[in-house]
Motif scaffolding. Structure first.
Motif, PDB file in Angstrom:
ATOM      1  N   ASP A 186       0.485  -1.762  -0.151  1.00 24.24           N
ATOM      2  CA  ASP A 186      -0.563  -0.263   0.051  1.00 24.24           C
ATOM      3  C   ASP A 186       0.955   1.338  -0.231  1.00 24.24           C
ATOM      4  N   VAL A 188      -0.417   4.324  -1.491  1.00 29.73           N
ATOM      5  CA  VAL A 188      -0.676   5.141  -1.124  1.00 29.73           C
ATOM      6  C   VAL A 188      -1.147   5.717   0.551  1.00 29.73           C
ATOM      7  N   ASN A 189      -1.081   4.758   1.115  1.00 27.14           N
ATOM      8  CA  ASN A 189      -1.921   4.966   2.569  1.00 27.14           C
ATOM      9  C   ASN A 189      -0.651   4.615   3.272  1.00 27.14           C
ATOM     10  N   ASP A 190       0.671   4.464   3.137  1.00 23.38           N
ATOM     11  CA  ASP A 190       1.485   3.386   4.432  1.00 23.38           C
ATOM     12  C   ASP A 190       2.676   3.634   3.017  1.00 23.38           C
ATOM     13  N   ALA A 238      -0.064  10.965  -3.859  1.00 23.03           N
ATOM     14  CA  ALA A 238       0.975   9.411  -3.808  1.00 23.03           C
ATOM     15  C   ALA A 238       2.367   9.295  -4.548  1.00 23.03           C
TER      16      ALA A 238
END
Ligand code: FE
Ligand code: FE
Ligand code: ZN
Length: 283
Positions: A186, A188-190, A238
């Motif tokens: 991920d 995008v979030n992490d 991102a």
């Protein structure tokens, strides 16, 4: 400075591809060593290569990236396919010596039912036969989406291959943003978490290049369909974090998005605009 370029066609030769890169605002580029579906490589004209080297020097290019054909499968169940892949690898590495100090990237391969462990050992075996300590190219394993029986969708696969290589100094990794996202990492979030994981499993100093592609699909889909930057599941915010991340910001970035040349020029301009050049901030 952001080191960025796109995939370009080498059909008009080395000097021409360097000039085309400059025209679209790039300071590097990626090209196929031969037709992506396989086959013979074009003849290398010494003068043409020299002209590219001069141009790269004058214009401050970063390392360029040669991409092996997709058909090069070092871990096919078919011996004939493996042998063909090995011969392609040897010939490509030999040809790369005319452009010393650059990068050669390939898809580790698809084990076609033999299992990941057999795939890993076949890939490493071919590399060990092909690599010579005097090679002046860094060989990159690309992170894969995990489509079909692809090897390399987990960082552990790449680490396992590198662990088996005799001349480890020659080995590196190319992180493809679409592929790792499709593989389930991920970014995008992490992004921090994924890159820490990369560091823990492979070692961040092995990371030598980044393929910048958005994804047409969702996290963990194992599809591998590239999308234009900002138009897919990864999104522009991102990408802004990716190109500015301390682990990535100095690496060469290569676009492999579904674009014609004008589209690449626009994406390069967009990403340059999002890049925070630390040299602009004398601390
Ligand atoms: Fe690739
Ligand atoms: Fe890629
Ligand atoms: Zn891909």
């Amino acid at each position: 400075m952001l080191n960025i370029g796109s995939h370009l066609s080498i059909s008009k030769g080395f000097e021409a591809i360097g000039r085309q890169a400059l025209e679209i605002g790039a300071n590097t580029f990626q090209f196929f060593t031969r037709n992506p579906r396989g086959g013979a490589a074009r003849k290398i004209e010494a003068a043409d290569v020299e002209n590219l080297k001069v141009l790269m020097q004058e214009k401050g290019f970063s390392q360029i990236l040669a991409h092996a054909p997709y058909t090069m499968n070092l871990c096919s169940a078919k011996e004939q396919t493996r042998e063909f892949a090995y011969n392609t690898l040897v010939d490509d590495l030999d040809r790369m010596e005319c452009l010393p100090g650059n990068l050669y990237n390939f898809h580790p391969g698809s084990h076609t039912g033999q299992g990941i462990d057999t795939g890993i050992s076949q890939i490493a075996d071919a590399l060990n036969r092909a690599l010579k300590p005097e090679l002046q190219t860094t060989i990159l394993l690309e992170t894969m989406a995990g489509k079909g029986s692809e090897v390399g969708s987990r960082f552990e696969d790449l680490r396992a291959i590198i662990d088996l290589i005799e001349y480890k100094d020659l080995m590196g990794v190319c992180l493809d943003t679409c592929h790792v996202f499709d593989a389930g990492y991920d970014i995008v979030n992490d992004l921090d978490g994924v890159l820490s994981e990369f560091d823990r499993v492979i070692g961040i100093d092995r990371l030598k290049a980044v393929h910048l592609n958005d994804s047409m699909n969702y996290l963990g889909c194992h599809k591998d369909r590239h999308e234009k930057i900002g138009m897919g599941g990864i999104g522009i915010e991102a990408f802004e974090r990716i190109i500015n991340h301390k682990y990535l910001r100095d690496l060469p970035f290569f676009l492999e998005t579904p674009n014609e040349i004008e589209g690449y020029a626009e994406e390069i301009a967009l990403l340059k605009d999002k890049y925070i050049d630390l040299y602009d901030y004398p601390f």
